[in-house]
Scaffold this active site. Structure first.
Site, PDB file in Angstrom:
ATOM      1  N   ILE A   1       0.874  -1.167   0.000  1.00 27.06           N
ATOM      2  CA  ILE A   1       0.000   0.000   0.000  1.00 27.06           C
ATOM      3  C   ILE A   1       0.915   1.221   0.000  1.00 27.06           C
ATOM      4  O   ILE A   1       2.066   1.154   0.416  1.00 27.06           O
ATOM      5  CB  ILE A   1      -0.984   0.030   1.192  1.00 27.06           C
ATOM      6  CG1 ILE A   1      -0.247  -0.042   2.536  1.00 27.06           C
ATOM      7  CG2 ILE A   1      -1.999  -1.087   1.076  1.00 27.06           C
ATOM      8  CD1 ILE A   1      -1.177   0.046   3.735  1.00 27.06           C
ATOM      9  N   ASP A   2       0.405   2.328  -0.513  1.00 27.66           N
ATOM     10  CA  ASP A   2       1.222   3.523  -0.663  1.00 27.66           C
ATOM     11  C   ASP A   2       1.748   4.031   0.673  1.00 27.66           C
ATOM     12  O   ASP A   2       1.162   3.767   1.733  1.00 27.66           O
ATOM     13  CB  ASP A   2       0.405   4.640  -1.325  1.00 27.66           C
ATOM     14  CG  ASP A   2      -0.026   4.288  -2.728  1.00 27.66           C
ATOM     15  OD1 ASP A   2       0.687   3.500  -3.382  1.00 27.66           O
ATOM     16  OD2 ASP A   2      -1.073   4.794  -3.165  1.00 27.66           O
ATOM     17  N   LYS A   3       2.828   4.792   0.605  1.00 23.95           N
ATOM     18  CA  LYS A   3       3.419   5.385   1.801  1.00 23.95           C
ATOM     19  C   LYS A   3       2.382   6.154   2.611  1.00 23.95           C
ATOM     20  O   LYS A   3       2.288   6.010   3.834  1.00 23.95           O
ATOM     21  CB  LYS A   3       4.564   6.328   1.402  1.00 23.95           C
ATOM     22  CG  LYS A   3       5.159   7.112   2.568  1.00 23.95           C
ATOM     23  CD  LYS A   3       6.181   8.136   2.086  1.00 23.95           C
ATOM     24  CE  LYS A   3       6.690   8.994   3.244  1.00 23.95           C
ATOM     25  NZ  LYS A   3       7.640  10.046   2.797  1.00 23.95           N
TER      26      LYS A   3
ATOM     27  N   THR B   1      -0.822   5.859   2.658  1.00 24.85           N
ATOM     28  CA  THR B   1      -2.040   5.105   2.962  1.00 24.85           C
ATOM     29  C   THR B   1      -1.772   4.276   4.205  1.00 24.85           C
ATOM     30  O   THR B   1      -0.697   3.696   4.350  1.00 24.85           O
ATOM     31  CB  THR B   1      -2.427   4.171   1.790  1.00 24.85           C
ATOM     32  OG1 THR B   1      -2.697   4.956   0.631  1.00 24.85           O
ATOM     33  CG2 THR B   1      -3.645   3.340   2.122  1.00 24.85           C
TER      34      THR B   1
ATOM     35  N   ARG C   1      -7.081   5.599  -5.863  1.00 25.99           N
ATOM     36  CA  ARG C   1      -6.799   7.019  -6.096  1.00 25.99           C
ATOM     37  C   ARG C   1      -7.105   7.398  -7.547  1.00 25.99           C
ATOM     38  O   ARG C   1      -7.722   8.441  -7.820  1.00 25.99           O
ATOM     39  CB  ARG C   1      -5.338   7.317  -5.757  1.00 25.99           C
ATOM     40  CG  ARG C   1      -4.991   7.043  -4.303  1.00 25.99           C
ATOM     41  CD  ARG C   1      -3.484   7.010  -4.072  1.00 25.99           C
ATOM     42  NE  ARG C   1      -2.877   8.318  -4.299  1.00 25.99           N
ATOM     43  CZ  ARG C   1      -1.565   8.514  -4.298  1.00 25.99           C
ATOM     44  NH1 ARG C   1      -0.730   7.495  -4.106  1.00 25.99           N
ATOM     45  NH2 ARG C   1      -1.074   9.725  -4.500  1.00 25.99           N
TER      46      ARG C   1
END
Length: 306
Positions: A137-139, A141, A238
């Site tokens: 998962i993104d930084k 998130t 996103r």
């Protein structure tokens, strides 16, 4: 794993080389096998081939699976919110702002550094920089990630992601008021033409992407939604929410700069479910909303952000 040599039979005629090796020799991920083909560890009739090569009856395939490289990422004593752990898997609730694995510019302070500080028995399938990491998962998130301790567990979890049998539910705050209470976004995602660091809905070099959403709460200028992933493309939620005109709050990369006061996109991986690689029982985990998103919701309910 020793070098294996096989002669292709008629039933395999026309099959892609990476798919054939995956089906017949190794349960490594397709991306890992494609790397091995490109590096010359998988040969056809003694020669290197492209990953798109189609097998022909009588071809001789030589497969050499190199041993996993020893880990060289520094273990760090970083606190972890461990939701579940046994000898095969770990489920972690990642805080917003933490990078999942080391990369240029982020060689320390990552989830992998923290995991190695917690335990040393992580799967080596994804190499020295991403031990145990099955998905990301993104930084910016927050939320749940499953991590494999063994190669067998890694194969099982990766296969479940590929087969779309895992359950991944995210909670998000988006700009605007969605016209429907629920719906499905089915739009392919690939690299953006003008900015290769961004993803976009495009027909060029894209992959199928499906996101299901449901409205949980409406405000005057924002909406609180639940998003269920059917596929797992980079920045999928996103990109998809921006595509339908409702970008995530706190995400100027895909939405407006004027947004809610939060450090990163208002996106949280709240539920994660999978079949345990050993017990074969379905397990479902939940992580409560982080404090920053709870505060935003409280502010929205009190009309603070108009």
């Amino acid at each position: 794993m020793p070098t294996i040599v096989r002669t292709i039979e008629i039933i395999d005629d026309g099959k892609r080389i990476d798919r054939w090796v995956s089906d017949e020799i190794s349960k490594e991920s397709r991306s890992r096998l494609q790397q091995l083909i490109k590096s010359g560890n998988i040969l056809v009739n003694g020669l290197s081939v492209k990953t798109s090569y189609r097998m022909k009856t009588g071809d001789e395939v030589c497969v050499h699976m190199p041993e996993a490289e020893p880990l060289d990422v520094t273990p760090e004593n970083i606190p972890l919110d461990i939701v579940y752990e046994d000898s095969s898997v770990i489920v972690v609730n990642k805080p917003r702002g933490m990078v999942v694995h080391p990369a240029p510019g982020h060689m320390s302070g990552t989830l992998v550094n923290a995991l190695l500080g917690h335990c040393h028995d992580l799967s080596g399938i994804n190499g020295v920089m991403r031990p145990g990491i099955v998905h990301r998962i993104d930084k910016e998130t927050s939320g749940l990630l499953m991590v494999a301790k063994t190669d067998e567990a890694h194969h099982s979890l990766a296969a479940q992601l590929k087969d779309k049998t895992t359950k991944r539910l995210y909670l998000a705050i988006v700009h605007g008021s969605l016209p429907h209470d629920e719906g499905t976004i089915n739009a392919p995602i690939g690299r953006a033409d003008k900015d290769r660091k961004k993803m976009a809905v495009t027909d060029k070099n894209s992959k199928q992407a499906v996101t299901h959403f449901k409205v949980l709460e409406r405000f005057s200028k924002f909406t609180f939604v639940a998003c269920r992933l059917e596929t797992g493309r980079t920045h999928q939620i996103r990109v998809h929410m921006a595509f339908i005109g409702h970008p995530l709050a706190g995400d100027p990369k895909y939405g407006p700069r004027k947004t809610l006061p939060i450090q990163g996109q208002a996106l949280h991986a709240a539920e994660l479910g999978f079949v345990h690689p050993v017990t074969k029982k379905f397990m479902l985990f939940r992580a409560p909303l982080p404090v920053d998103m709870e505060r935003l919701l409280e502010g929205l309910r009190e009309n603070h952000y108009q």
